[in-house]
Write an enzyme that holds these catalytic residues in place. Structure first.
Site, PDB file in Angstrom:
ATOM      1  N   LYS A   5      51.384 -35.124  -5.930  1.00  0.00           N
ATOM      2  CA  LYS A   5      50.317 -35.939  -5.332  1.00  0.00           C
ATOM      3  C   LYS A   5      49.017 -35.161  -5.169  1.00  0.00           C
ATOM      4  O   LYS A   5      47.955 -35.643  -5.522  1.00  0.00           O
ATOM      5  CB  LYS A   5      50.724 -36.445  -3.931  1.00  0.00           C
ATOM      6  CG  LYS A   5      51.918 -37.353  -3.889  1.00  0.00           C
ATOM      7  CD  LYS A   5      52.150 -37.887  -2.476  1.00  0.00           C
ATOM      8  CE  LYS A   5      52.519 -36.850  -1.444  1.00  0.00           C
ATOM      9  NZ  LYS A   5      53.843 -36.248  -1.614  1.00  0.00           N
ATOM     10  N   ARG A  11      52.575 -42.592   6.137  1.00  0.00           N
ATOM     11  CA  ARG A  11      53.953 -42.226   5.824  1.00  0.00           C
ATOM     12  C   ARG A  11      54.950 -43.080   6.597  1.00  0.00           C
ATOM     13  O   ARG A  11      56.152 -42.981   6.365  1.00  0.00           O
ATOM     14  CB  ARG A  11      54.185 -40.771   6.209  1.00  0.00           C
ATOM     15  CG  ARG A  11      54.103 -39.760   5.064  1.00  0.00           C
ATOM     16  CD  ARG A  11      54.220 -38.386   5.688  1.00  0.00           C
ATOM     17  NE  ARG A  11      54.730 -37.364   4.828  1.00  0.00           N
ATOM     18  CZ  ARG A  11      53.961 -36.457   4.208  1.00  0.00           C
ATOM     19  NH1 ARG A  11      52.665 -36.520   4.293  1.00  0.00           N
ATOM     20  NH2 ARG A  11      54.516 -35.496   3.503  1.00  0.00           N
ATOM     21  N   ARG A  68      57.127 -23.853  -5.906  1.00  0.00           N
ATOM     22  CA  ARG A  68      55.915 -23.840  -5.093  1.00  0.00           C
ATOM     23  C   ARG A  68      56.092 -22.932  -3.872  1.00  0.00           C
ATOM     24  O   ARG A  68      55.166 -22.255  -3.453  1.00  0.00           O
ATOM     25  CB  ARG A  68      55.566 -25.265  -4.641  1.00  0.00           C
ATOM     26  CG  ARG A  68      54.253 -25.343  -3.901  1.00  0.00           C
ATOM     27  CD  ARG A  68      53.842 -26.762  -3.615  1.00  0.00           C
ATOM     28  NE  ARG A  68      54.647 -27.358  -2.564  1.00  0.00           N
ATOM     29  CZ  ARG A  68      54.534 -28.625  -2.175  1.00  0.00           C
ATOM     30  NH1 ARG A  68      53.700 -29.435  -2.764  1.00  0.00           N
ATOM     31  NH2 ARG A  68      55.290 -29.088  -1.210  1.00  0.00           N
ATOM     32  N   ARG A 101      54.894 -21.408   1.384  1.00  0.00           N
ATOM     33  CA  ARG A 101      54.925 -22.395   2.466  1.00  0.00           C
ATOM     34  C   ARG A 101      56.205 -22.263   3.269  1.00  0.00           C
ATOM     35  O   ARG A 101      57.286 -22.133   2.711  1.00  0.00           O
ATOM     36  CB  ARG A 101      54.831 -23.818   1.875  1.00  0.00           C
ATOM     37  CG  ARG A 101      53.421 -24.254   1.642  1.00  0.00           C
ATOM     38  CD  ARG A 101      53.341 -25.595   0.968  1.00  0.00           C
ATOM     39  NE  ARG A 101      53.993 -26.664   1.722  1.00  0.00           N
ATOM     40  CZ  ARG A 101      53.690 -27.943   1.570  1.00  0.00           C
ATOM     41  NH1 ARG A 101      52.739 -28.309   0.746  1.00  0.00           N
ATOM     42  NH2 ARG A 101      54.332 -28.868   2.247  1.00  0.00           N
ATOM     43  N   ARG A 103      62.932 -33.318   4.255  1.00  0.00           N
ATOM     44  CA  ARG A 103      61.679 -34.029   3.948  1.00  0.00           C
ATOM     45  C   ARG A 103      61.932 -35.172   2.968  1.00  0.00           C
ATOM     46  O   ARG A 103      61.328 -36.239   3.062  1.00  0.00           O
ATOM     47  CB  ARG A 103      60.637 -33.043   3.404  1.00  0.00           C
ATOM     48  CG  ARG A 103      60.108 -32.136   4.512  1.00  0.00           C
ATOM     49  CD  ARG A 103      59.382 -30.938   3.982  1.00  0.00           C
ATOM     50  NE  ARG A 103      58.192 -31.292   3.251  1.00  0.00           N
ATOM     51  CZ  ARG A 103      57.751 -30.632   2.186  1.00  0.00           C
ATOM     52  NH1 ARG A 103      58.406 -29.606   1.721  1.00  0.00           N
ATOM     53  NH2 ARG A 103      56.663 -31.026   1.588  1.00  0.00           N
TER      54      ARG A 103
HETATM   55  P1  AMP Z   1      52.539 -32.624   2.877  1.00  0.00           P
HETATM   56  O1  AMP Z   1      51.676 -31.464   2.510  1.00  0.00           O
HETATM   57  O2  AMP Z   1      51.883 -33.947   2.652  1.00  0.00           O
HETATM   58  O3  AMP Z   1      53.912 -32.538   2.264  1.00  0.00           O
HETATM   59  O4  AMP Z   1      52.761 -32.518   4.474  1.00  0.00           O
HETATM   60  C1  AMP Z   1      53.360 -31.396   5.062  1.00  0.00           C
HETATM   61  C2  AMP Z   1      53.910 -31.759   6.439  1.00  0.00           C
HETATM   62  O5  AMP Z   1      52.823 -32.208   7.286  1.00  0.00           O
HETATM   63  C3  AMP Z   1      54.911 -32.903   6.471  1.00  0.00           C
HETATM   64  O6  AMP Z   1      56.232 -32.481   6.154  1.00  0.00           O
HETATM   65  C4  AMP Z   1      54.775 -33.366   7.908  1.00  0.00           C
HETATM   66  O7  AMP Z   1      55.417 -32.469   8.811  1.00  0.00           O
HETATM   67  C5  AMP Z   1      53.276 -33.252   8.147  1.00  0.00           C
HETATM   68  N1  AMP Z   1      52.587 -34.497   7.757  1.00  0.00           N
HETATM   69  C6  AMP Z   1      51.687 -34.664   6.752  1.00  0.00           C
HETATM   70  N2  AMP Z   1      51.248 -35.933   6.698  1.00  0.00           N
HETATM   71  C7  AMP Z   1      51.887 -36.597   7.693  1.00  0.00           C
HETATM   72  C8  AMP Z   1      51.887 -37.934   8.136  1.00  0.00           C
HETATM   73  N3  AMP Z   1      51.137 -38.870   7.545  1.00  0.00           N
HETATM   74  N4  AMP Z   1      52.676 -38.253   9.192  1.00  0.00           N
HETATM   75  C9  AMP Z   1      53.416 -37.325   9.822  1.00  0.00           C
HETATM   76  N5  AMP Z   1      53.503 -36.052   9.432  1.00  0.00           N
HETATM   77  C10 AMP Z   1      52.740 -35.670   8.383  1.00  0.00           C
END
Ligand code: AMP
Length: 191
Positions: free
Chosen positions: A13, A88, A127, A133, A144
């Protein structure tokens, strides 16, 4: 132009979001990136978010919603934005509807990248090595993905019913996926 890009963790994404946002001259807003920046700067928001992120859990809606609301009120998001990683949950969908309605605009499209589950785990483990990370360990990756299936995948049906869904095969080379996205969004490639 107001767009959302969705897909399971590791679907690519963030990579596609940058190309799409650049094309339309709008900011790519990644909630994950904003959280990570706050974590590294040690802000109160970062401290709050970190424990959820490290466990692979979603940060509570009220925290996330407020953060997105503030971000899309910034000047650069006036002409539009591409949201990556938000909404989400169904509650976030409603919240976003309200935010967009408040600006007098509407959502234009929701791009969903579909990928193979095994491929995703491989990409995420790679990654983890490159980016270091802390939420890319195998257990956390699994959690996740589980959360995505339970809480986020149902959003696809909601946006399909609204006629906004643009489903894209996310497998293959990055350029190839970008071409599919642009074709589906009726974007004429620049020469
Ligand atoms: P991402 O980089 O989009 O995979 O986000 C990393 C982490 O940030 C996720 O696993 C969540 O812990 C938190 N996170 C990101 N976006 C959201 C969201 N819209 N709602 C809740 N938690 C989020």
């Amino acid at each position: 132009m107001r767009l959302i890009i969705m897909g399971p963790p590791g679907a690519g994404k963030g990579t596609q979001a940058k190309f799409i946002a650049e094309h339309f001259g709008i900011p790519a807003i990644s909630t994950g990136d904003i959280f990570r920046r706050n974590v590294s700067e040690g802000t109160p928001l970062g401290v709050e978010a970190k424990r959820f992120m490290d466990a692979g859990e979603y940060v509570p809606d009220e925290v996330t919603n407020k953060m997105v609301r503030n971000r899309i009120e910034e000047d650069d998001a006036g002409p539009g934005f591409l949201l990556d990683g938000y909404p989400r949950t169904l509650a976030q969908v409603e919240e976003l509807d309200g935010m967009i309605r408040g600006t007098g605009h509407q959502l234009d499209a929701v791009v969903v990248l579909t990928v193979d589950q095994d491929e995703i785990v491989n990409r995420l483990l790679q990654r983890a090595q490159v980016e270091g990370r802390t939420d890319d360990t195998e257990d956390v990756i699994r959690r996740r993905q589980e959360l995505y299936t339970e809480q986020t995948e149902p959003l696809i049906g909601v946006y399909r019913d609204r006629g906004l869904l643009v489903e894209i095969d996310g497998m293959g080379e990055v350029d190839e996926v970008t071409r599919r996205v642009f074709k589906a969004l009726d974007v004429v490639p620049e020469s």
